[in-house]
Design a protein around this motif. Sequence first.
Motif, PDB file in Angstrom:
ATOM      1  N   THR A 133       0.694  -1.157  -0.208  1.00 11.65           N
ATOM      2  CA  THR A 133      -0.690  -0.125  -0.061  1.00 11.65           C
ATOM      3  C   THR A 133       0.696   1.060   0.404  1.00 11.65           C
ATOM      4  OG1 THR A 133      -1.953  -1.093   1.268  1.00 11.65           O
ATOM      5  CG2 THR A 133      -1.948   1.530   1.648  1.00 11.65           C
ATOM      6  N   ASP A 136       2.461   1.933  -3.719  1.00  7.18           N
ATOM      7  CA  ASP A 136       0.864   2.192  -4.782  1.00  7.18           C
ATOM      8  C   ASP A 136       1.142   3.492  -3.964  1.00  7.18           C
ATOM      9  OD1 ASP A 136       0.942   0.739  -5.940  1.00  7.18           O
ATOM     10  OD2 ASP A 136      -1.016  -0.641  -4.653  1.00  7.18           O
ATOM     11  N   ARG A 144       0.890   5.817 -11.099  1.00  5.76           N
ATOM     12  CA  ARG A 144      -0.710   5.210 -10.228  1.00  5.76           C
ATOM     13  C   ARG A 144      -1.584   4.847 -11.789  1.00  5.76           C
ATOM     14  NH1 ARG A 144      -5.346   4.260  -9.557  1.00  5.76           N
ATOM     15  NH2 ARG A 144      -6.202   6.277  -9.766  1.00  5.76           N
ATOM     16  N   ARG A 150      -3.124   0.421  -7.577  1.00  5.27           N
ATOM     17  CA  ARG A 150      -5.178   1.082  -6.293  1.00  5.27           C
ATOM     18  C   ARG A 150      -4.605   2.295  -6.145  1.00  5.27           C
ATOM     19  NH1 ARG A 150      -3.575  -3.707  -2.646  1.00  5.27           N
ATOM     20  NH2 ARG A 150      -2.106  -3.070  -2.589  1.00  5.27           N
ATOM     21  N   ARG A 151      -5.922   3.196  -6.474  1.00  4.06           N
ATOM     22  CA  ARG A 151      -5.790   4.765  -5.256  1.00  4.06           C
ATOM     23  C   ARG A 151      -5.864   4.711  -3.955  1.00  4.06           C
ATOM     24  NH1 ARG A 151      -5.008   9.639  -6.715  1.00  4.06           N
ATOM     25  NH2 ARG A 151      -7.028  10.941  -5.565  1.00  4.06           N
ATOM     26  N   THR A 152      -4.482   4.646  -3.585  1.00  6.87           N
ATOM     27  CA  THR A 152      -4.729   4.458  -2.161  1.00  6.87           C
ATOM     28  C   THR A 152      -5.466   5.776  -1.478  1.00  6.87           C
ATOM     29  OG1 THR A 152      -2.475   6.033  -1.431  1.00  6.87           O
ATOM     30  CG2 THR A 152      -2.171   3.470  -1.670  1.00  6.87           C
TER      31      THR A 152
END
Length: 192
Positions: A133, A136, A144, A150-152
């Motif tokens: 995480t 990312d 990204r 994934r968009r954190t």
Amino acid sequence: MMYRLFRYGLDSEAGASTMAALNHIHSRWRVSSDAFRYVLACFGIAPMRWCDTYAWRPVTEAEKEASHVFYLGLAERMDIRDVPPTWGEFARWTDHFEQSRFAATSEAGEVWAATRCLLVNRFPSPLAPLIRTAADALLDEPLRQACGARRTPRVVRTLVASGMRLRAQRIRRAHSRPDYRPVLPPSVRDSV
């Protein structure tokens, strides 16, 4: 290979043999001039921007231009043409290239998955979900999206950026001490 070029220089015997090897490796594929220029930018522009954001001090304009002179020499020896003549112009070219070319692909996702795996494997396995995480969260938004990461959540991005800045402050304080001696890896220590 890049570390050999940094250590010995482009015009040394070691530099010449490294350049010959790099040119041989790259001669196997048909690569567009724009793609070669972009890869050069990944070495010459991206690290400077990273340092401006997360290092213990921002990079000076003189350091950026010195780096650019090195990469102009590398480009000349690899017959990479039309590299902008200054760091700033090359940075603007890079931004335009990314805006016009970045797109999500399965290959980009595979590259990011492998890169993230390298980061995760440097830490104890129970921390793997946290490190994935955090990794990312280090990507800017265009990268990204192109990598399919994934968009954190905003709070995670803020915590990661804050942690990187705290690390930079700690290093800056250490560098300001009169008794500071950096801990260098053996390969660097032996060449100093």
